[in-house]
Design an enzyme around this catalytic site. Sequence first.
Site, PDB file in Angstrom:
ATOM      1  N   GLU A   1      76.169  64.099  12.444  1.00 52.46           N
ATOM      2  CA  GLU A   1      77.172  63.171  11.914  1.00 52.46           C
ATOM      3  C   GLU A   1      76.834  62.733  10.496  1.00 52.46           C
ATOM      4  O   GLU A   1      77.023  61.581  10.118  1.00 52.46           O
ATOM      5  CB  GLU A   1      77.311  61.944  12.849  1.00 52.46           C
ATOM      6  CG  GLU A   1      77.308  62.339  14.311  1.00 52.46           C
ATOM      7  CD  GLU A   1      77.691  61.241  15.270  1.00 52.46           C
ATOM      8  OE1 GLU A   1      76.959  60.237  15.319  1.00 52.46           O
ATOM      9  OE2 GLU A   1      78.720  61.375  15.964  1.00 52.46           O
TER      10      GLU A   1
ATOM     11  N   ASP B   1      78.752  67.598  10.841  1.00 43.79           N
ATOM     12  CA  ASP B   1      77.791  68.328  11.684  1.00 43.79           C
ATOM     13  C   ASP B   1      77.420  67.491  12.912  1.00 43.79           C
ATOM     14  O   ASP B   1      77.863  66.350  13.054  1.00 43.79           O
ATOM     15  CB  ASP B   1      76.545  68.711  10.877  1.00 43.79           C
ATOM     16  CG  ASP B   1      75.647  67.514  10.566  1.00 43.79           C
ATOM     17  OD1 ASP B   1      76.150  66.368  10.497  1.00 43.79           O
ATOM     18  OD2 ASP B   1      74.437  67.707  10.394  1.00 43.79           O
TER      19      ASP B   1
END
Length: 623
Positions: A345, A342
């Site tokens: 991270e 995402d």
Amino acid sequence: MKVNPQAILAFALAILGLGLFADAQTPVKVTGYGYIGNVLYGNITVYNYAYTKTVTVNYADLASSWSYTCAASYSSGPNSANYEFWVFSCNVGSAGVSQFYISYVTNGNTYYDNNGGYGVNYKVTQPTTTTTRASSSPTNTASASPTATASAAPPPPPPPGSKPIGFSQDITTWLTAAVPNAQSYLLANINAAGTLAGVVVAAPKAQPTSQNYFFHWIRDASLVMDVVRQWYDQTKSSVYQQLFFDHRDFTHKIQIINALTGLGEAKFNVDGTDFTGGWCRPQNDGPAFRASAFIRFSKSYLSNGGTLATVVDMWNGTNSVIKPDLEYISQSTNYLDTNGCDLWEEQRGLHLFTMMAQRRALLEGAAFAQSVVNDQGAGTFYKQQAQAIESKISSSFFSTSTNTLYTTLSGRQLDSAIPLAIIHGYNDDGFYPPTSDQVLVSLYKFAQGFQTEYTLNQASLIDSASGLSMSYAIGRYYGDTYDGKGNSKGNPWYLTTLVFAELYYRAAKLYIDGGSIAVTSLNLPFFTGARPSGAGVTVSLSAGSTYAKGSAQFDAIIAGVVSLAETYVRRVKHHVSADNHINEQYNRDTGVAQGVDNLTWSYAALTTTYNARQALVNTGYLA
Ligand SMILES: *[C@@H]1O[C@H](CO)[C@@H](O)[C@H](O)[C@H]1NC(C)=O
Ligand SMILES: *[C@@H]1O[C@H](CO)[C@@H](O)[C@H](O)[C@H]1NC(C)=O
Ligand SMILES: *[C@@H]1O[C@H](CO)[C@@H](O)[C@H](O)[C@H]1NC(C)=O
């Protein structure tokens, strides 16, 4: 309305001959108008103070109810006296029109044409034949007005320089200083000392109190370059154009490196080598944002006189940057890769933020392939893949059991990635717009939950400098532990607070442009919910009703949503330094800035939030 160019020239010459433009003190003037078959149309001349301008027709219906607007459009000029010729053609529908005036916004100033005097509007009767001004004097227009039919006295138009209701002066004042600051701080992070040309660092180096952000992140860099593209559109400056060509060269260089996850790699070293340390990879939103930024730049460049050959070369030639990203994201193994990370991270799975960005890039890419670079097969394929992404989003991301969107499928629901997905992934085509009731209900619930998340949100919600209300401080998600340096307790972020403001400004603008608001069982709690998380509308609303522009309900919702947006900007204003430099986070208890200083994305977020607010100011609707 179709206008014959020769007629415009003849018209302009005739006007010049009459000496209408002798007086440079006439910023805006209606030169003729008519009203036939529900269409109010006419001609306007405006003095060309600056390239960027908005000219709006403000009109009242047959019941003398105001707050209708319609945009005039540029037709020709400027002429030798520096006047431009604008036209308007407003479909007023069955509500009709009784009178109108013109507002003209440029360079931060608003000018009005009120037919020669304050509160003296142009009167309209149905039907009229074309009314062309006979007089050569800019102030004498009385003879040109048909007889009034309005039954009630109209409200006076706003006095020149007045601020639209719903906007707050403290925010306007702050943004007037903070936005130019943000621009210079943002630009300082492009082509910074110690980097290759074309690099956009996520933040400057040498910051002992934070993690090292002195890298070229694809996501951050692309969102930032899209802001540079907006400045390029506004100014046509070769400085911004050159930044894009530097960025193209750097991008081409890092795209052809055999990096660990190829184009899914999240960040690169500032010398153009690949970063091989441990990281959450791949991150498949980056290539999507990068493709979108280059596609939009290419279109701007062409409309600014650039050559098609240069654009085709950026598409798939020796300096290609666009098609490689589109080829990457159009593979279902990439857009359905549940191993993808995402935007924070941290989480793996299918993410709304990433998929909205991919859908938008593929649709922009398809249109560009088909209408600009003539790559028909690629265009057809990208469109099909965008449709597949769209089906996946519509069928899976809204939970009907909790009435909120998922950020990550089968994973986290509420997260600031939801408003960010809409702000950066909405393709202006009705699919998950800022007005989506699924989005509004999710944001409403998400904001509420921050009350218990930070002690800052249990302290006073009044900004001491202005005495006005602030929103809750908003972070990435509940229970975040990243503090900007390591893991302890997460904090509110500037950009996740600003994105609420931007989303609400853009929602209000869409409602105004669309002319109505459909209240549903999902968005009703947001509209009527109490501040600071709801819009605080007190007029009675019912789910299932649609409220048209001009109604008390419509006005109350717009005023509520806009002033709610202002509370989020005020929260940010409250926690930035006097010189308006912006960090990544502000402390959950004290509100003091922390995390990396001069986060480039924070400046991009302030700029796009300002632009969204400005677009709303320019509707003149709230005036
Ligand atoms: C607007 O200008 C055009 C071009 O000069 C002219 O043909 C037309 O009649 C004008 N329309 C009105 C409503 O004055
Ligand atoms: C780029 O795409 C065009 C058609 O869309 C194609 O004709 C051309 O051969 C391609 N060029 C390269 C270098 O692949
Ligand atoms: C951040 O920007 C401000 C304003 O330009 C500057 O004074 C400060 O030194 C910058 N911080 C870093 C770490 O570069």
